[in-house]
Design a protein around this motif. Sequence first.
Motif, PDB file in Angstrom:
ATOM      1  N   ARG A 105      -2.535  19.787   5.649  1.00 35.29           N
ATOM      2  CA  ARG A 105      -3.706  19.259   6.831  1.00 35.29           C
ATOM      3  C   ARG A 105      -3.493  17.981   6.763  1.00 35.29           C
ATOM      4  NH1 ARG A 105      -8.230  18.451   3.877  1.00 35.29           N
ATOM      5  NH2 ARG A 105      -8.087  19.562   2.052  1.00 35.29           N
ATOM      6  N   THR A 106      -2.301  17.484   6.107  1.00 32.36           N
ATOM      7  CA  THR A 106      -1.670  16.163   6.425  1.00 32.36           C
ATOM      8  C   THR A 106      -0.955  16.081   7.683  1.00 32.36           C
ATOM      9  OG1 THR A 106      -1.532  15.871   4.819  1.00 32.36           O
ATOM     10  CG2 THR A 106      -0.384  13.672   5.904  1.00 32.36           C
ATOM     11  N   VAL A 107      -1.438  14.530   8.777  1.00 31.93           N
ATOM     12  CA  VAL A 107      -1.137  15.063  10.014  1.00 31.93           C
ATOM     13  C   VAL A 107      -0.837  13.388  10.213  1.00 31.93           C
ATOM     14  CG1 VAL A 107      -2.451  16.817  11.139  1.00 31.93           C
ATOM     15  CG2 VAL A 107      -3.804  13.657  10.546  1.00 31.93           C
ATOM     16  N   ASP A 108       0.401  13.165  10.923  1.00 30.21           N
ATOM     17  CA  ASP A 108       0.519  11.538  10.872  1.00 30.21           C
ATOM     18  C   ASP A 108       0.119  10.356  12.526  1.00 30.21           C
ATOM     19  OD1 ASP A 108       2.404   9.751  11.105  1.00 30.21           O
ATOM     20  OD2 ASP A 108       4.644  11.131  10.801  1.00 30.21           O
ATOM     21  N   LEU A 109       0.374   9.378  11.649  1.00 30.49           N
ATOM     22  CA  LEU A 109      -0.944   8.149  12.808  1.00 30.49           C
ATOM     23  C   LEU A 109       0.441   7.852  12.908  1.00 30.49           C
ATOM     24  CD1 LEU A 109      -2.948   7.283  14.326  1.00 30.49           C
ATOM     25  CD2 LEU A 109      -3.170   5.716  12.203  1.00 30.49           C
ATOM     26  N   LEU A 110       1.586   7.119  12.667  1.00 30.58           N
ATOM     27  CA  LEU A 110       2.887   6.383  13.577  1.00 30.58           C
ATOM     28  C   LEU A 110       3.326   7.164  14.619  1.00 30.58           C
ATOM     29  CD1 LEU A 110       5.785   4.665  12.993  1.00 30.58           C
ATOM     30  CD2 LEU A 110       6.429   6.186  11.804  1.00 30.58           C
ATOM     31  N   PRO A 111       3.179   8.203  15.012  1.00 26.99           N
ATOM     32  CA  PRO A 111       4.257   8.807  16.542  1.00 26.99           C
ATOM     33  C   PRO A 111       3.255   7.894  17.077  1.00 26.99           C
ATOM     34  CG  PRO A 111       4.099  10.707  14.493  1.00 26.99           C
ATOM     35  CD  PRO A 111       3.924   9.818  13.357  1.00 26.99           C
ATOM     36  N   ILE A 112       2.041   8.545  16.687  1.00 28.32           N
ATOM     37  CA  ILE A 112       0.872   8.180  17.779  1.00 28.32           C
ATOM     38  C   ILE A 112       0.570   6.351  18.260  1.00 28.32           C
ATOM     39  CG2 ILE A 112      -1.665   8.187  18.593  1.00 28.32           C
ATOM     40  CD1 ILE A 112      -0.918  11.253  17.344  1.00 28.32           C
ATOM     41  N   ALA A 113       1.140   5.848  17.207  1.00 23.85           N
ATOM     42  CA  ALA A 113       0.890   4.373  17.075  1.00 23.85           C
ATOM     43  C   ALA A 113       2.402   4.010  18.270  1.00 23.85           C
ATOM     44  CB  ALA A 113       1.061   3.910  16.255  1.00 23.85           C
ATOM     45  N   ARG A 114       3.691   5.165  17.445  1.00 22.55           N
ATOM     46  CA  ARG A 114       4.725   4.104  18.618  1.00 22.55           C
ATOM     47  C   ARG A 114       4.418   5.022  19.979  1.00 22.55           C
ATOM     48  NH1 ARG A 114       8.308   7.274  15.635  1.00 22.55           N
ATOM     49  NH2 ARG A 114       8.366   5.426  14.229  1.00 22.55           N
ATOM     50  N   ALA A 115       3.642   6.472  20.329  1.00 18.58           N
ATOM     51  CA  ALA A 115       3.794   6.531  21.584  1.00 18.58           C
ATOM     52  C   ALA A 115       2.713   5.960  22.613  1.00 18.58           C
ATOM     53  CB  ALA A 115       2.967   7.753  21.720  1.00 18.58           C
TER      54      ALA A 115
END
Length: 493
Positions: free
Chosen positions: A400-410
Amino acid sequence: MTNTARRHGLSKSRITSFEQCPRKLWLTVHRPDLAELDAGAQARFTTGHQVGEAACRLYPHGVMIEAEPNLAAAVTATSELLNNGFRGPIFEATFQHDGVLIRADLLLPHGRKGWRMAEVKSSTRVKGYHIGDIATQVWVVEANGLNLTSAAIAHIDNSFVLTNPGDYEGLFTHSEMLPSARSIAQGRPEVVKAARAVLAGPEPVREPGDHCSSPFDCEFVAHCSRHLPPPPQWPVTVLPNGGGKAWLAKGIDNLLDLKAGDLRPLQARIVDATRNDRAFHDAVGARKAMADWPRPHAFLDFETIAPALPLWIGTRPYQQIPFQFSLHIEEREGGPIAHSEFLKADGRDPRQACAEALVASLPGTGAIIAYNASFERSVLKDLAAAVPTHAEALLDMAKRTVDLLPIARAHWYHRDQRGSWSIKAVLPTIAHGLGYSELEVKDGGEAQEAFLEAIRADCAAERRWALAEGLRAYCERDTWAMVVLKQKLEGAT
């Protein structure tokens, strides 16, 4: 030999410095005051010392050669021990030849009349410069007439699992290096001659380059770069993933001289945001990317320790062991945000308690939000293997763990990030005044140091309490930063 060369002897480490850069050797000997050590230097030294001690403890009947009152006494003590027919392990055996002094980490009886020399390293594999190190030692030791039948790099086997507290039998792998070391050793007289000539002369002139960071980051970079013109305010090196190297090779060092048509989309975005002092923010795209993250939203961050020498039964060298987490939970959009935390710094294995706290604190459904989520997923999976009674729940958390980093990068970039999307680089650009500089613990390295100090048996109760408070504040800042960042990405004000 000049008087200057006589005053400044050579050693294994000094020859390594010379081979990296003659100027580094000269500065190490003549101007050590100009060195600027990085924040992790002491931690690396401590790790190396601990690993060396562990290697010696594997040979309980060994003899330590003390450098008291000086290294000349250590050379004499080693010679006397060997001349008297000693056939046991020797630690820090000290030899000198042609003005080069070496101390062998381990000197072990090998066969009926031979000796194995081993250089102990905290790495998990043999590195290129290790071979040069042991070549210098082979050259000096064999010139003293010792019958070397083996010369090895004793490095850590990362498949080792601790089964008894403090028992590191099997921790080291001995990789044989004698043939290759002898081949290199043949050239040592010329290397030594050249190193002496450098030390006897004025400070060499060598421009900074790739050698400044290979095989080690040089502590004299600032000194050697002082005459260079100041770099532009926005150098091309802010382009991520080494994107500035190609431009430097073309003689372009100013980011603002680049044209969008010559750049990949992410690079063009960075140049535009920097040139116009206008943050790039795609709130619509960010909301769309996170739209399918089910609620409740749980923002999770671990702090871990990864010691070279495993501390607890069932752990491996350099395994990431979680000793702390922070958790912010938002049940519904715009609703209250609750905080919970876990910290175990009493010296006992924290994994069972950490797993139990996670199961008790995390909702059974919804998205678990992390920053660079591959790390949190790996910690959860390792915990599942270590604590099988909670394995099902922990593995479900990893899924269930999702990643905020690629959202911020994009979808976000501010020029003050200077090419970095670390949470510490992004946070000040979205929340003025909300950073880490005012905290007692400011980064992951300091968190590890604080934890290791707290679990020491001689750590006073008041000090342990202060360290724990600093750790809690730091870890909580990481998860609150994710809450604030997600809100900013979605367009909240």
